[in-house]
Design an enzyme around this catalytic site. Structure first.
Site, PDB file in Angstrom:
ATOM      1  N   LYS A  45      52.921  48.897  20.065  1.00 35.14           N
ATOM      2  CA  LYS A  45      53.977  49.309  21.010  1.00 35.14           C
ATOM      3  C   LYS A  45      53.423  50.238  22.087  1.00 35.14           C
ATOM      4  O   LYS A  45      53.666  50.050  23.272  1.00 35.14           O
ATOM      5  CB  LYS A  45      55.096  50.033  20.234  1.00 35.14           C
ATOM      6  CG  LYS A  45      56.094  50.767  21.114  1.00 35.14           C
ATOM      7  CD  LYS A  45      57.201  51.420  20.318  1.00 35.14           C
ATOM      8  CE  LYS A  45      56.891  52.794  19.772  1.00 35.14           C
ATOM      9  NZ  LYS A  45      56.907  53.889  20.767  1.00 35.14           N
ATOM     10  N   ASN A  46      52.672  51.253  21.663  1.00 39.96           N
ATOM     11  CA  ASN A  46      52.252  52.269  22.623  1.00 39.96           C
ATOM     12  C   ASN A  46      51.079  51.821  23.490  1.00 39.96           C
ATOM     13  O   ASN A  46      50.685  52.537  24.405  1.00 39.96           O
ATOM     14  CB  ASN A  46      51.945  53.590  21.907  1.00 39.96           C
ATOM     15  CG  ASN A  46      53.228  54.214  21.368  1.00 39.96           C
ATOM     16  OD1 ASN A  46      54.333  53.814  21.762  1.00 39.96           O
ATOM     17  ND2 ASN A  46      53.101  55.179  20.459  1.00 39.96           N
ATOM     18  N   CYS A 140      64.682  64.331  23.590  1.00 38.15           N
ATOM     19  CA  CYS A 140      64.014  63.709  22.456  1.00 38.15           C
ATOM     20  C   CYS A 140      64.124  64.608  21.239  1.00 38.15           C
ATOM     21  O   CYS A 140      63.892  65.805  21.322  1.00 38.15           O
ATOM     22  CB  CYS A 140      62.558  63.508  22.812  1.00 38.15           C
ATOM     23  SG  CYS A 140      61.711  62.568  21.576  1.00 38.15           S
ATOM     24  N   ARG A 145      59.070  67.463  25.120  1.00 38.23           N
ATOM     25  CA  ARG A 145      58.099  66.467  25.593  1.00 38.23           C
ATOM     26  C   ARG A 145      58.055  66.522  27.113  1.00 38.23           C
ATOM     27  O   ARG A 145      58.567  65.649  27.804  1.00 38.23           O
ATOM     28  CB  ARG A 145      58.457  65.077  25.071  1.00 38.23           C
ATOM     29  CG  ARG A 145      58.354  65.006  23.556  1.00 38.23           C
ATOM     30  CD  ARG A 145      58.674  63.653  23.019  1.00 38.23           C
ATOM     31  NE  ARG A 145      57.639  62.676  23.308  1.00 38.23           N
ATOM     32  CZ  ARG A 145      57.749  61.383  22.973  1.00 38.23           C
ATOM     33  NH1 ARG A 145      58.824  60.960  22.373  1.00 38.23           N
ATOM     34  NH2 ARG A 145      56.770  60.548  23.248  1.00 38.23           N
ATOM     35  N   ASP A 331      52.443  60.227  14.689  1.00 40.55           N
ATOM     36  CA  ASP A 331      53.400  59.140  14.438  1.00 40.55           C
ATOM     37  C   ASP A 331      53.346  58.632  12.999  1.00 40.55           C
ATOM     38  O   ASP A 331      54.137  57.759  12.627  1.00 40.55           O
ATOM     39  CB  ASP A 331      53.154  57.982  15.421  1.00 40.55           C
ATOM     40  CG  ASP A 331      53.491  58.371  16.852  1.00 40.55           C
ATOM     41  OD1 ASP A 331      54.197  59.380  17.032  1.00 40.55           O
ATOM     42  OD2 ASP A 331      53.038  57.671  17.778  1.00 40.55           O
ATOM     43  N   ARG A 422      63.339  50.102  17.684  1.00 38.09           N
ATOM     44  CA  ARG A 422      62.495  50.405  18.842  1.00 38.09           C
ATOM     45  C   ARG A 422      61.032  50.110  18.549  1.00 38.09           C
ATOM     46  O   ARG A 422      60.269  49.809  19.458  1.00 38.09           O
ATOM     47  CB  ARG A 422      62.604  51.901  19.202  1.00 38.09           C
ATOM     48  CG  ARG A 422      63.903  52.306  19.845  1.00 38.09           C
ATOM     49  CD  ARG A 422      63.832  53.776  20.249  1.00 38.09           C
ATOM     50  NE  ARG A 422      62.520  54.047  20.793  1.00 38.09           N
ATOM     51  CZ  ARG A 422      61.797  55.142  20.549  1.00 38.09           C
ATOM     52  NH1 ARG A 422      62.279  56.097  19.809  1.00 38.09           N
ATOM     53  NH2 ARG A 422      60.599  55.289  21.060  1.00 38.09           N
TER      54      ARG A 422
HETATM   55  N1  EPU Z   1      52.504  67.621  26.668  1.00 41.21           N
HETATM   56  C1  EPU Z   1      52.548  68.624  27.612  1.00 41.21           C
HETATM   57  N2  EPU Z   1      52.718  68.264  28.926  1.00 41.21           N
HETATM   58  C2  EPU Z   1      52.850  66.973  29.329  1.00 41.21           C
HETATM   59  C3  EPU Z   1      52.804  65.962  28.355  1.00 41.21           C
HETATM   60  C4  EPU Z   1      52.629  66.323  27.029  1.00 41.21           C
HETATM   61  O1  EPU Z   1      52.430  69.792  27.282  1.00 41.21           O
HETATM   62  O2  EPU Z   1      53.003  66.714  30.540  1.00 41.21           O
HETATM   63  C5  EPU Z   1      52.361  67.942  25.235  1.00 41.21           C
HETATM   64  C6  EPU Z   1      53.545  67.477  24.437  1.00 41.21           C
HETATM   65  O3  EPU Z   1      54.545  68.449  24.397  1.00 41.21           O
HETATM   66  C7  EPU Z   1      52.938  67.207  23.078  1.00 41.21           C
HETATM   67  C8  EPU Z   1      51.574  66.720  23.386  1.00 41.21           C
HETATM   68  O4  EPU Z   1      51.300  67.188  24.719  1.00 41.21           O
HETATM   69  O5  EPU Z   1      52.807  68.383  22.334  1.00 41.21           O
HETATM   70  C9  EPU Z   1      51.436  65.237  23.273  1.00 41.21           C
HETATM   71  O6  EPU Z   1      52.342  64.550  24.123  1.00 41.21           O
HETATM   72  P1  EPU Z   1      51.928  63.196  24.815  1.00 41.21           P
HETATM   73  O7  EPU Z   1      52.177  63.301  26.281  1.00 41.21           O
HETATM   74  O8  EPU Z   1      50.561  62.815  24.384  1.00 41.21           O
HETATM   75  O9  EPU Z   1      52.981  62.193  24.200  1.00 41.21           O
HETATM   76  P2  EPU Z   1      53.572  60.948  24.926  1.00 41.21           P
HETATM   77  O10 EPU Z   1      52.533  60.346  25.782  1.00 41.21           O
HETATM   78  O11 EPU Z   1      54.899  61.270  25.524  1.00 41.21           O
HETATM   79  C10 EPU Z   1      52.797  59.169  23.167  1.00 41.21           C
HETATM   80  C11 EPU Z   1      53.484  58.163  22.277  1.00 41.21           C
HETATM   81  C12 EPU Z   1      54.211  58.881  21.148  1.00 41.21           C
HETATM   82  C13 EPU Z   1      53.191  59.710  20.374  1.00 41.21           C
HETATM   83  C14 EPU Z   1      52.451  60.677  21.328  1.00 41.21           C
HETATM   84  C15 EPU Z   1      51.345  61.457  20.637  1.00 41.21           C
HETATM   85  C16 EPU Z   1      53.977  56.395  23.842  1.00 41.21           C
HETATM   86  C17 EPU Z   1      54.994  55.587  24.559  1.00 41.21           C
HETATM   87  N3  EPU Z   1      54.416  57.389  23.081  1.00 41.21           N
HETATM   88  O12 EPU Z   1      53.847  59.989  23.684  1.00 41.21           O
HETATM   89  O13 EPU Z   1      54.747  57.870  20.304  1.00 41.21           O
HETATM   90  O14 EPU Z   1      53.842  60.466  19.384  1.00 41.21           O
HETATM   91  O15 EPU Z   1      51.857  59.925  22.406  1.00 41.21           O
HETATM   92  O16 EPU Z   1      50.405  60.605  20.089  1.00 41.21           O
HETATM   93  O17 EPU Z   1      52.794  56.101  23.910  1.00 41.21           O
HETATM   94  C18 EPU Z   1      56.197  56.937  18.711  1.00 41.21           C
HETATM   95  O18 EPU Z   1      55.628  55.840  18.891  1.00 41.21           O
HETATM   96  O19 EPU Z   1      57.013  57.129  17.755  1.00 41.21           O
HETATM   97  C19 EPU Z   1      55.908  58.052  19.616  1.00 41.21           C
HETATM   98  C20 EPU Z   1      56.685  59.125  19.708  1.00 41.21           C
END
Ligand code: EPU
Length: 448
Positions: A45-46, A140, A145, A331, A422
């Protein structure tokens, strides 16, 4: 008797709902069956969500293979169609995506708000239109996030960013390559890296992303972009170097296997004391998770793209902490926590990526699990689980509840299936194929 208790619990819980949302379906799981059999792992998915968004950058058609049939994928299809892209299923898991020559720069807000991963259209829209207006993805339940790092990175490429009524507006006449560090307080950002990388692919000159996310899903996005003509060095590492090109063409690409889906089925085998073989999996993406399962007493056999898990003896307590790749993925934390509930002794999980990712904890407590939670540290006291009515507030929490239901004594009723759908394709069919007693039941019907 237990079935009646779970049914009563379901009715009581249903009556207490304050948000007036109508649950249309639920899973009924009668626990206690050992799982046995084999499962083909779906596409990730991701990985597929940012790759679909990256198709906006190209001229011509892309064909993606091993695309999972998930609600999040359907949401992304809706978003891309709202931007004018032609998206069609060519087969059960093969998707054709072709941008139009005159796409719209604003995706449909309702769809964007339905899913965090939709933020991945920001970078491609900015790169192709010079302007992008993307509603902020919705709140969320797994905690804060933010997208500050996405915006910082796009700003380093020359975009000016404003926010108006919860809509992020990014503008740049020309994106120019730059060097940046994308580290956040708890590691790098996965979709933030994807956004900046996609914009940089069409920027003028060289971009260097330090502290880039090295998740396999980002490496897969890089490989797709490279096959479209992008010039990217350091794929799979924390330092990505992108030489911008003038244009990208479409490409054919097979999405990597979903390491989280794979891990969830391995935990299903472990929690029921069964034996499950995964086919089409990638061991190299799952090393830290497999180590935790071994520590808990699982026997693992990895051969090419097959991973088999069988439980030899009792489940043992273990300790782990989540971290960006190659660490134990956040995850998988709820699913591992569910497994630890049934191990003998005291286990510990330190959730370092999303400290508030604990919505599964009170639900598991309804099933007899015992925890001590202190901030982001979850201590799990091994005990036996019994069936109850529980609710999935987020995708992986839902997976944890289903796993607990497989091991629990009696009937477990899981609601919140919109979350599970999802991220897990054909969950109950696949569990049934492994021997589980799981039914999806429409609201208002009791099968007991
Ligand atoms: N963070 C920041 N600033 C940002 C973005 C993130 O401080 O601008 C922090 C977040 O608060 C968090 C950490 O960095 O503590 C990681 O967040 P990240 O941005 O890496 O998460 P994401 O890209 O929004 C993806 C996956 C998530 C998975 C996370 C971590 C997708 C669509 N989603 O989210 O997947 O948990 O990486 O590996 O790729 C799931 O599949 O259930 C899911 C939540």
């Amino acid at each position: 008797m237990q079935i009646q208790q779970a049914a009563d619990g379901f009715s009581a819980w249903h009556g207490e709902r304050k948000d007036n949302r109508v649950e249309t379906e639920r899973l009924e799981i009668r626990g206690g069956r050992q799982l046995d059999g084999s499962i083909a792992v779906s596409g990730a998915k991701n990985a597929v969500l940012p790759i679909m968004a990256a198709c906006l950058l190209t001229r011509g058609r892309s064909v993606l293979h091993r695309v999972p049939r998930l609600r999040d994928v359907e949401t992304m299809i809706g978003i891309l169609r709202s931007l004018g892209m032609h998206v069609d299923w060519l087969g059960p898991h093969t998707l054709s995506l072709e941008p139009t020559s005159n796409p719209a720069p604003v995706p449909q807000g309702e769809l964007v708000r339905a899913m965090r991963g939709s933020i991945c259209v920001l970078g491609p829209l900015l790169a192709t239109h010079g302007v992008a207006a993307v509603p902020l993805p919705g709140g969320c339940v797994i905690g804060a996030r933010p997208i500050d790092l996405h915006l910082f990175g796009l700003g380093r490429l020359g975009a000016s960013i404003t926010e108006q009524d919860d809509i992020v507006i990014a503008r740049a006449e020309r994106l120019r390559g730059a060097e940046m560090v994308l580290a956040g307080p708890r590691g790098s950002t996965v979709t933030g890296t994807a956004n900046v990388l996609m914009a940089a692919a069409l920027a003028e000159g060289r971009t260097v992303i330090n502290a880039a996310a090295a998740e396999p899903e980002i490496a897969d996005l890089c490989r797709y972009l490279a096959s479209c003509g992008a010039a990217i060095d350091g794929i799979g590492t924390n330092r990505l170097v992108i030489e911008g090109v003038k244009e990208l063409h479409g490409a054919e690409h097979t999405v990597i296997p979903d390491r989280i889906e794979a891990g969830t089925y391995l935990v299903a085998a472990a929690i029921t004391g069964g034996t499950v073989k995964l086919t089409g999996a990638c061991e190299a993406h799952m090393t830290a998770l497999l180590d935790v399962l071994r520590e808990m007493g699982a026997h693992l056999r990895c051969q090419e793209t097959d991973i088999s898990l069988s439980m030899g003896s009792d489940l043992l307590a273990a300790s782990c902490e989540t971290a960006p790749h190659p660490g134990v993925p956040t995850d998988m934390q709820p699913q591992l926590t569910a497994l630890m509930c049934t191990a003998s002794g005291i286990s510990q999980v330190h959730e370092r990526v999303y400290p508030d990712r604990t919505t599964h904890v009170p639900e598991l407590e309804h099933m007899g699990a015992r925890f001590s939670v202190s901030g982001s540290r979850i201590q799990v006291h091994g005990s036996s689980l019994s069936g109850a009515a529980v609710h999935a507030k987020d995708l992986r929490a839902g997976a944890a509840l289903v796993l607990a239901g497989l091991a629990a004594d009696g009937l477990t009723i899981v609601t919140g299936l919109d979350q599970l759908d999802r991220g897990y394709e054909g969950l109950e069919e696949r569990l049934r194929k492994l021997g589980a007693d799981v039914q999806r039941v429409a609201a208002g019907r009791l099968t007991a």
